[in-house]
Write a protein that holds these residues in place. Structure first.
Motif, short mmCIF file in Angstrom:
data_model
loop_
_atom_site.label_atom_id
_atom_site.label_comp_id
_atom_site.label_asym_id
_atom_site.label_seq_id
_atom_site.Cartn_x
_atom_site.Cartn_y
_atom_site.Cartn_z
N ASN A 53 -20.80 -86.37 -39.15
CA ASN A 53 -21.39 -86.22 -37.83
C ASN A 53 -21.98 -87.53 -37.32
O ASN A 53 -21.91 -87.83 -36.13
N GLY A 113 -20.86 -89.19 -33.87
CA GLY A 113 -21.80 -89.58 -32.81
C GLY A 113 -21.62 -91.03 -32.40
O GLY A 113 -21.63 -91.36 -31.21
N LEU A 117 -25.87 -86.94 -29.10
CA LEU A 117 -25.76 -85.59 -28.52
C LEU A 117 -24.32 -85.19 -28.26
O LEU A 117 -23.96 -84.01 -28.38
N THR A 123 -23.18 -84.04 -31.56
CA THR A 123 -23.68 -82.69 -31.83
C THR A 123 -22.80 -81.66 -31.13
O THR A 123 -22.38 -80.67 -31.75
N SER A 139 -19.33 -81.45 -32.77
CA SER A 139 -19.46 -80.82 -34.09
C SER A 139 -19.59 -79.30 -33.97
O SER A 139 -18.93 -78.55 -34.70
N LEU A 140 -20.41 -78.86 -33.03
CA LEU A 140 -20.59 -77.42 -32.85
C LEU A 140 -19.33 -76.76 -32.28
O LEU A 140 -18.98 -75.63 -32.66
N VAL A 146 -28.63 -77.38 -33.99
CA VAL A 146 -28.64 -78.53 -33.07
C VAL A 146 -29.64 -79.58 -33.56
O VAL A 146 -29.34 -80.78 -33.57
N TYR A 166 -30.76 -80.06 -36.64
CA TYR A 166 -30.28 -80.69 -37.87
C TYR A 166 -29.15 -81.67 -37.59
O TYR A 166 -29.16 -82.82 -38.06
N ILE A 167 -28.15 -81.22 -36.83
CA ILE A 167 -26.99 -82.08 -36.58
C ILE A 167 -27.41 -83.35 -35.84
O ILE A 167 -27.00 -84.45 -36.19
N THR A 168 -28.25 -83.18 -34.82
CA THR A 168 -28.69 -84.35 -34.06
C THR A 168 -29.53 -85.28 -34.93
O THR A 168 -29.37 -86.51 -34.88
N LEU A 218 -27.18 -87.20 -37.12
CA LEU A 218 -26.47 -88.22 -36.36
C LEU A 218 -27.33 -89.47 -36.15
O LEU A 218 -26.84 -90.59 -36.22
#
Length: 161
Positions: A30, A34, A41, A44, A47-48, A87, A89-91, A94
């Motif tokens: 991720n 990014g 973002l 993110t 990824s989602l 969101v 966690y992923i952000t 990144l």
């Protein structure tokens, strides 16, 4: 007193370890996504979306029944936090993996997971049974925070050379 180790609990633990093994891969992938898209973002979001595209064939293959929306709307408000947590966690991954490195990011993530997990268990939050804090859990947290200090120290030390 220690409880005996069963075959099923060993299989469950190994499965959890394997699930955990993909987390650093997810965080690193991720972070690259990014960077490649020009902003965390966007990484993110993509990824989602990939997650959504990956789960749809699984739902269809497993012939999962349609969701029970009427029941879902009556769930406690915290039940919907999983998507927001994803969101966050992923952000965070990144942004922070390139700055901290995968090891330091993941060990800090694990520390946060352990602290909140102990509180959830101890107070029986989110509908889970109470599992009180004990000496083993306290020692585990101390070891994890010791690990954070050690990995941070050696990371800083090796980067100076």
């Amino acid at each position: 007193m220690m409880s005996p180790i069963s075959i099923s609990s060993t299989i469950f633990a190994c499965s959890a370890i394997l699930a955990g093994a993909v987390v650093p891969l997810q965080a690193s992938a991720n972070a690259a996504l990014g960077r490649g898209l020009g902003h965390p973002l966007w990484g993110t979001l993509v990824s989602l979306l990939v997650s959504l595209l990956a789960v749809i064939p699984i739902l269809l293959t497993m012939r999962v029944p349609t969701p029970q929306i009427a029941q879902a709307v009556n769930l406690p408000i915290w039940s919907w936090f999983g998507g927001i947590a994803g969101v966050i966690y992923i952000t965070a991954a990144l942004i922070l993996v390139p700055k901290l490195g995968s090891t330091n990011f993941i060990i800090c993530v694990i520390a946060g997971q352990i602290i909140i997990s102990i509180l959830i268990d101890h107070f029986g939050l989110m509908g889970l049974p109470i599992k009180e804090i004990n000496l083993g859990k306290i020692l585990g947290v101390i070891l994890i925070f010791s690990g954070i200090l050690i990995t941070q120290y050696f990371t800083i030390d090796t980067n100076k050379n």
